[in-house]
Structure formats: C-alpha cells, structure tokens
Design an enzyme around this catalytic site. Sequence first.
Site, PDB file in Angstrom:
ATOM      1  N   LEU A 244       0.826  -1.201   0.000  1.00 25.76           N
ATOM      2  CA  LEU A 244       0.000   0.000   0.000  1.00 25.76           C
ATOM      3  C   LEU A 244       0.868   1.262   0.000  1.00 25.76           C
ATOM      4  O   LEU A 244       1.784   1.388   0.796  1.00 25.76           O
ATOM      5  CB  LEU A 244      -0.896  -0.015   1.251  1.00 25.76           C
ATOM      6  CG  LEU A 244      -1.948   1.079   1.320  1.00 25.76           C
ATOM      7  CD1 LEU A 244      -2.944   0.949   0.202  1.00 25.76           C
ATOM      8  CD2 LEU A 244      -2.643   1.052   2.675  1.00 25.76           C
ATOM      9  N   ASP A 245       0.544   2.191  -0.883  1.00 24.76           N
ATOM     10  CA  ASP A 245       1.239   3.488  -0.951  1.00 24.76           C
ATOM     11  C   ASP A 245       2.719   3.357  -1.290  1.00 24.76           C
ATOM     12  O   ASP A 245       3.481   4.314  -1.107  1.00 24.76           O
ATOM     13  CB  ASP A 245       1.098   4.271   0.376  1.00 24.76           C
ATOM     14  CG  ASP A 245      -0.346   4.651   0.661  1.00 24.76           C
ATOM     15  OD1 ASP A 245      -1.168   4.584  -0.264  1.00 24.76           O
ATOM     16  OD2 ASP A 245      -0.634   5.001   1.815  1.00 24.76           O
ATOM     17  N   GLN A 246       3.141   2.203  -1.792  1.00 22.52           N
ATOM     18  CA  GLN A 246       4.559   2.014  -2.089  1.00 22.52           C
ATOM     19  C   GLN A 246       4.813   1.798  -3.570  1.00 22.52           C
ATOM     20  O   GLN A 246       5.941   1.543  -3.976  1.00 22.52           O
ATOM     21  CB  GLN A 246       5.102   0.792  -1.313  1.00 22.52           C
ATOM     22  CG  GLN A 246       5.072   0.961   0.186  1.00 22.52           C
ATOM     23  CD  GLN A 246       6.019   2.033   0.657  1.00 22.52           C
ATOM     24  OE1 GLN A 246       7.084   2.213   0.109  1.00 22.52           O
ATOM     25  NE2 GLN A 246       5.608   2.777   1.675  1.00 22.52           N
TER      26      GLN A 246
END
Lengths: 300, 300, 300, 300
Positions: A244-246
Amino acid sequence: MPHSPANHATFLVAARDQPGLVARLAGFFADLGLNIVDASNHSDADVEGGPRFYMRLEVDLDGLSRPAAHAVLGPSVSRSALEGAFARLGESIGATWSVRYADHVAKVAVLVTKEGTCLYDLLLRQQSGELPCTIPLIVSNHAVLERVAESFGVPFYALPVTPDTKRDQERRLLDVLHRHHIELVVLARYMQVLSDAFLAEAPPVINIHHGFLPAFQGARPYHQAHARGVKIIGATAHYATADLDQGPIIEQDVARVDHRMGPDEMARVGRDVERVVLARAVRAHLEHRVIVEGPRTILL
Amino acid sequence: MPHSPANHATFLVAARDQPGLVARLAGFFADLGLNIVDASNHSDADVEGGPRFYMRLEVDLDGLSRPAAHAVLGPSVSRSALEGAFARLGESIGATWSVRYADHVAKVAVLVTKEGTCLYDLLLRQQSGELPCTIPLIVSNHAVLERVAESFGVPFYALPVTPDTKRDQERRLLDVLHRHHIELVVLARYMQVLSDAFLAEAPPVINIHHGFLPAFQGARPYHQAHARGVKIIGATAHYATADLDQGPIIEQDVARVDHRMGPDEMARVGRDVERVVLARAVRAHLEHRVIVEGPRTILL
Amino acid sequence: MPHSPANHATFLVAARDQPGLVARLAGFFADLGLNIVDASNHSDADVEGGPRFYMRLEVDLDGLSRPAAHAVLGPSVSRSALEGAFARLGESIGATWSVRYADHVAKVAVLVTKEGTCLYDLLLRQQSGELPCTIPLIVSNHAVLERVAESFGVPFYALPVTPDTKRDQERRLLDVLHRHHIELVVLARYMQVLSDAFLAEAPPVINIHHGFLPAFQGARPYHQAHARGVKIIGATAHYATADLDQGPIIEQDVARVDHRMGPDEMARVGRDVERVVLARAVRAHLEHRVIVEGPRTILL
Amino acid sequence: MPHSPANHATFLVAARDQPGLVARLAGFFADLGLNIVDASNHSDADVEGGPRFYMRLEVDLDGLSRPAAHAVLGPSVSRSALEGAFARLGESIGATWSVRYADHVAKVAVLVTKEGTCLYDLLLRQQSGELPCTIPLIVSNHAVLERVAESFGVPFYALPVTPDTKRDQERRLLDVLHRHHIELVVLARYMQVLSDAFLAEAPPVINIHHGFLPAFQGARPYHQAHARGVKIIGATAHYATADLDQGPIIEQDVARVDHRMGPDEMARVGRDVERVVLARAVRAHLEHRVIVEGPRTILL
C-alpha cells in the site's frame, strides 16, 4: 507533449545498456522507411545489476505502404508483421518492449467511492479529447456518484463491499473489467485497498494518493499534514502494488498552505492538486511514456 | 513583506481567544497616538485546550514624542516604559508576547561544516541588506570554510568535535554565543546533532533540512528520495528541538527532478531550494513573523 | 541533467526533417563503437519552410581507442578525425551541427555594472563545480564590484563608458574578450545596451532581463509591474541580439508578489528568480542543450 | 482561507491612512461584544494622493443577541442597525466600505461562448460547496453549452449576437441579470467585448484572460506565446473595465511549456491554469477579500 497523429506508433524499450542500441533501434525503422518523429533515450549507469538503457520512439507509420517496408516485411505489411520483426530485434538485444498505436483508443475504467472531483475531471478531459481513451464504465462501492456517470452517459456499476464480501466483490470487479476489455484502471479516490490477488489479475492500476508520498502514508493525510504544521501539501499518482502506498510514483505536485487553513481547507486546496496530478499520470500512461523499473518509473 | 522603517516596532501576541482583543491591542496604541501600519490577526478555533488568538502588529513609533504618549506613559517616554505598559495589557489578557524594534540589528551566528552554499547565501543577503541582522561570527567543526568567513571579514571559530568531546565542544560553543550576545543561531548545513542540554541554554536555533519533511528524515535524504523515485524534492527550515527533524516548521519549498538525475544531481537542484528556504525562514524570524505553538508555527 | 563525464562528447544537430536521420546519426556512432548515453530528438512539422529535425546526442568517447573506431577513422584516431567524419555526414543530410567535449572547459566572461547578486551566484556555482566553465575575467563599466572579483581571484577589467566613448569602449571590450579566448559572455545585470556591431563580432551573449518578457520590456520592469498590479513577477534569460529584449528566450521563471510589496520589495524577490534563471540558462548553454531557430530556442 | 461560518460578517474598508483607525474599527465591534475572528490591515505609504489604509475584518455576529449590542444599537438589533452604525463610523473616518454576510449566498451569472472548461469547473466548485454562491443562470451567445447547463439543472439563456445586434443583445443581457438579481458576472471564456455602457449598468464582472497579462493582450495569446518562444505561459483573472484587458488584476498563475508544444498543446496546458485562476478570483471576490484601487487590487 502533444497527442500523436493517428498513424503514429510509440515503442518503449528497456534493456541492459550496450553500444549500438540506438543505432539498431533507429536503423530498424529506417530500413522500413519509417520516420522517427520524436525519441529520447537515456542510460542509467547507477542501477544495481549493471547499466540500463531506456528509450521511447514515436514513429510515423505512413511509410508502411511504401516499397522499403515491403522489402523487409514481405508482401502483406501489417502491424503484426511489424511487431514480429521488432520482437526479433528486441530478443537479440535482450530488451523488454511494448508498442502503442495512436489510433488505438484505450479502454479505461474509473473506480470511485463518494468523492467526485477526480471523476468529473477525468470525464471532462476524456470528453474534450485531452485523454486518448474511452471510459466505458465507472465502478463504485457506493451509489452516490451514479448521477454523474449518467450525465456523461457512462454505465455505472455499484459493487458495494464489506470486509466479509471483499473477496467476492473483487472477483465481480475483475469480471466486469475483463468483460469490457479494460486496459487501465484508475482509482479516482476509491477508498478500498485492493488485494494482491486482485492486482495480480487486473490490468495496470493507477491510484491517486492525497498526500505527498512518502510522507503521510495511510489514512487522513491532510489531518496528518495539519498536525505536523507543514507549509506545503501534495498529491502523488502511482501504480498500485501489493504494498500500500509504495507503488512506483508516476507524478507528484504540491500546493502551499498556511496557518489559517484547517484540515478541511487543506483538503480543498489538495483536491486541485490531486486531479491535475492524476490526469497527468493517466495521460503519461496512455501516451506510453512510463517505464516501470522496480520501485521507480522512468518518464520518457 | 518589506523591511520596516527604523522607527517601527513589531509586536507578536498569542492568547486564549476572547472578544475585544483586537480592540484592546489596537486601542493601546491608539491611546498612545501610534499608527499601526500593518497588522493581522487570526483566531484558531480548532486548538486543543480552546480557541487561540494570534496577532502581529507593526507600529510606527514616531508618535512617542507627542503629547498623547506622554499622557499615558509619563514625562520620560521610553521603550521600556512602552514595554512596561504593554506588559500590563498582556497580563490582563493572559497573552504571551514579544516585541522587536526595527532599528535593533539582531546578532546572528551561522554554524557550518563543509558545505558552503547556504553560508554564502546568508552572508550575501546580510551584506545586501536583505536580512536585518549582523553576522558577527561563523562557527564550524571543520576548517574548510574559514576562507569564506575571511573574505567577508567575519570572525571564524573552528570548534572540532568528536563523540568524546561533544559535551565539551558544545560548552565552548555556548560560551562563544553568549559572549557575542548572539540572538539567533542558524545551522547552515551544520552536520552535528545538538544536544538537549545545548538547546536548552542556546538562543533560538533554525536548521535547514535538505529533505521535504516529514518525508526523508535523517541522513542522506537525496539518496532516500532517489531510491524511492520521487518526482519532487524539497527542503525544510525548522526550529531545532530536542527531537531531531521534528521541530516546528517555518518554511518549505520544492523543486522538480526527473529520471536522468542521480542523487548528486538531486543534491545540486536541492541546494537552490535549501538556501532560499533557509533565507526566508531566517528573514521571517528576524522580522518577527513567527509564533511557535507546540509542534507548529503561525506565520503572520 | 547531470554533468557529463570527461570523456563524453555532445552533438547538437538541426536539419530539414527526413526519414532515417536518427538511424544515420546513431549509426555513425555505432559504426565507431561509441555508446550513446543520452539522446533526444524531435521533429517540428509546424515550421515555416518545412518540417525541422533537432537532435542532441551525448556520446561516450571511450570506444575511440578500440578497433571499430580505427577501422572507420584510420590509424590515428583523433577528435578532429571524428569531427571530419561527422562533418561529411552532416553535409550529406544538410545539417547544421556543433560538438562540445565534456573535458573542454569553456571560458566565460561576466559583465556587470553595480548589482552583484548574479555575479556572486555565477562565481559560486562555477567554484562548486555546477557550471562546467572557468571565469577568467569580469568586466564592468563601474569599479564597485572589483572587490568581489578580487575575493574570488578573478581579474577585473573596469571599462567605464559614456555615450561619447561607447564605440571605443566596445572595441576595447572585444579586444579583452578575444585576447582571453572567451567563448561565452554573460550579462549579469550589465546596464548597457550592446551595439549590433559589437554583437556581430562577440562570442554568444546571454542576458538576464529582470522582467517576465515579453511583458515589461525596457527599463524599470519592477516599477512597471507594481504600477500594473500584477500578482506574479518573473525573469527571462535570453541571447542578446540587435533587437533589445527580443533575443531568443532560453529560460524563464516567476515568483508571487502581493499588495504589501513596493517596487523595491519586488526587486528583492525578483533577484532570487533572476540568478536562478540566469544560472540555468548559462548551464544549458554550456552543456550544449540549446539550439537557436530564428526567434526561438529548442532546449534538448 | 477557509469559508466563514454562517453567522460571520466581513467588512472591507479603505480610507486615507491616519493613526487610530484599527482601534476605532476594532473598538466598534468590541463595544458591540462581537469577536473579530480574522483581520488584516495594511497602510500603503506610496500611493499618489497620500497614504492609504486597507482593512478586512471578519466578525462573529453571535454577540448581536447579547446586552452589549443592545446597549449600542437599541432594542431591536438588526443587520441594518449594525450597518447604520458602521456607516456613521465610516463617514467619520472618510472610509469607503462594504459588508458581506456569510449566510448571504451571492447570485452569480456565468457567461460563456463555446469553450466549456471554465464553466464546468465553476459549476462543480459551486456544487461541492467551494464557492459560496448560487449560479441561477448561464448565458451564451451560442447554443453549444446548453447541454452542460441542463445537466446541472441551471437555466440557459442563448443570446446570439452580431455586430448589428450588439447593443440590443447587451440590453437583453442586462435585463436578464437584473431580473435575477445577479450580483456577480463571470466571463468564463465569453468571447465578446462588453461595451462601456453595459459595464456601467452591470454588476461587477470578472473575466479570465488566457494570457499572462500584460503580455499577450488581445486575441490568440497562445499563438503569440508560441511565436515568441516563451518558456512559461499564464492566465489572468481581472475585473472587466472599459479598457480591454486593462482591468484590475485579481489573480494570475503560470505553467511551464517546452519546445515540443505547439499552440494547441499550450492551450491545453493553459486551460488547467485558466480554470484554477478564475476559480480563485471568483472565490476571493465572494469571500469579500478584494479592494479595487484604481488599476490595482488589494487582496486581504
């Protein structure tokens, strides 16, 4: 970065760096009598595992009907013949590559929840010709934006989800995407985390995060930003990955805030950044400008 | 935000919000016959512990020689009489406040290590009159920038430091600062963490962090940014506190980077951001525009 | 846009657009066994007189010592042999072209009057290695910045000028430039208009205009901007031509201003823009990124 | 700059500068027991005709129901009583002033021709609550955007115009505006020059110019910008006056362009700037932040 005329094709190439690559790639098209109207390449010496070569070539296919092309590709010149020949070249230099034809109009699905700013923005840009795509469907886990879909004449799929039904909902979502031959999924403030299993089977997914990643990951980034007292907020468009968010960042931008703004006001300012950042990222993807290399992107 | 003429005074006030504060503060100066040439105030209702009031007033002191001022402050009108009267007002409204006189030239010490860009920038702005201060001394834990100090005629103190001598070096640093009546310390790429004990005794300390806080805290932010593939880098000026990289942010700004830039190139682009951000923060502090409230700043 | 390693050469090419140009240019270097580490090309179809082709190629010259190069260029491989061969290619495609070797350090003269911000900025960037050049001389029509030149150890030539002595002063200026083999002249707030005759004989001249051209041409742009009530000011770096303020623009940037700023304050804000814009333009020129086409530039 | 709660009132004041103004204005509200939640004032000494004072005060009207207000305004406290009292104060200090109540929802008419980007943007912002107004009507000299008006449920008036019917069309336009009690007219790419006679009778008119005024006045600014080879384009929102493109500027912003962009591509980039600039200007006007002084605006 203007749109390409309809008879153009754009090739993206990544390979281990080695002398002569530009000549071989450009020579391939010269032998076919095709004009390269825009190209750029870059070699990055600092990559783990050895120097890497990246290139984007935009080619005018007009020449395909002329003798030079026939001499190389045979009597029935076709795009698949062109791709076949390019594939052989690609293999010989150990390249990964892809091609996009400017007259191919990509099918894009937009996923939303309740917030409509980015959705409207994408629909309007598509309508005005800014985004070379169609938007054949909008999917949401809520019904609230159905009216927007309707006003643009786009089919709307409400796929509500609960923790218990997540697996099932994603399965149905995949079905819808595949049935419509969707080539790109845009998460325009879709407030659900997609599972690894879903991402593994879905077309590429671009997400807009309303924070200036890697700061303010996770939920409520504007509240985080306000509490920290930052003077600038931002938004980040990235490919969704299992982390997530990476995912690899495609585009970012920022806006200034001041002490008079609470989190809600920051959110308002942020929305103007979000939609522009998302639109630029979608456009870059559709124009075949983005090469993903591990955790990063190369924009050519 | 122009410089103030020499006969101006600037008051910064923070208090619990309550009706009538602006009238009482402005009335104080009106009674004295002093013109308020620039002011702004803001009430923040969302503060834990109740609404807070912040105000900056820039006042023309010309009127201090006229009868109205005498009537209030007595026959020998002085700045300390003015401050005494304002202190009584401040107490009555429960305010914390401070005053800066435009003709008071603050003494600023610059601390550096080996990187000279920010140092040069501060010296040049001071020299050109952009920063209302003198720079009576430069301190470094290395000798490399001594020549720069010399070319500007500024005394240079080399105070080398090792893990073993840190406590002692900080003690000597404090002595130098106090002996020169330094009112502000600027860490212009000073590559040492200052201890809590030092910060407790030192004047205010402004630090420039070459990252877009809160992203990329700690060391080598450009390498972190490059590895993460961000499209924008930034710099942050903040007051140094016992929590490294967590002090109240005064100013931030950003610059765009692209895939052709390695960490060194990002550092080059970042230097242009750093020095402008640091200069703006120092200037805001010297112009008495910054109120610190917990982890945040209010810039008025 | 990182600096090139010392053994790189950069070719800039402009020609009438025609199929096969990229292949021929890249093929030229491939035949020599030279790796192209960065390149970009663009064809502009909207040019009066027919489509134009622009390309920048950065080549690693390491291969010049290997057999492939010898096979093409003969036993004594040299840069002049390389250039001779490229010249033949250039002629065959009707191109104008130029080459810059990364280990060639260009000689740049800076011309100033009284304002030192841009001068200091260029000297510091040169000193820190940001600008691939030397600055062997500074020329001014006033003596005021002599001390700055001294502190950097750069010879300073005071060449005062009056309307009556202008022709003579320019003649002496040309002598100085030629004697020092100056390759680029930077007007870093040199407050004199250079004559057509001078420009015809001088090396390329880059000027910084402290206005957002084409608005606010001529004198006192900040006063013009203030009177007009603009919300943004800017600066423009351009090649000096016989038409004042009309030369091809290399770089521009802007900054926000507000109602509290008078012309002097705008000038202060503007100085930060000017020096960054000028430095970027000088760097682009030195890195061989600028093609001039009539009134415009192509930055590759 | 958050929206004001419904029970707030915002006063804008301009006057000849004189000591005691802030105290008198703030004292007025303190006497009434009203809290000033946000205010700023500035004195400009450089104005022809003598120093000028500008102030914006945002006041919480909650206190109007309490005894202090009654003591001043009498038993039946009303907004008109408040205004009457303020008018007396204003007269005594020679001020021009105006007030806006946060619960008053301004009626805004949008005028368009064929280009819909700005129209959509305004409608969406109004709908989402970003703009404190209603949009009761859209007027166009073409029919093409009628569908957009319909999809938002806004009445659409087609008022075609030819050189011969201009006077008559403007008369009908004025009738429509007056009949709907329109308080602000927004020219969202309305491609007609409004006559002096119309402007004299119309409510305030805000126009968006798709150029960075004062550069590129008149028609086809993107073509002008492209021909001149600028590196940055912009947009300007200003009050329409009898002098075309010369009205007081409210807001401006810019975007970067490069050599690959033709005028059409610049126009695409510019549209993103235009709509944000126009929205900010409309919002500033509706939030009562703009004082017009001759050819300039003061934004408080």
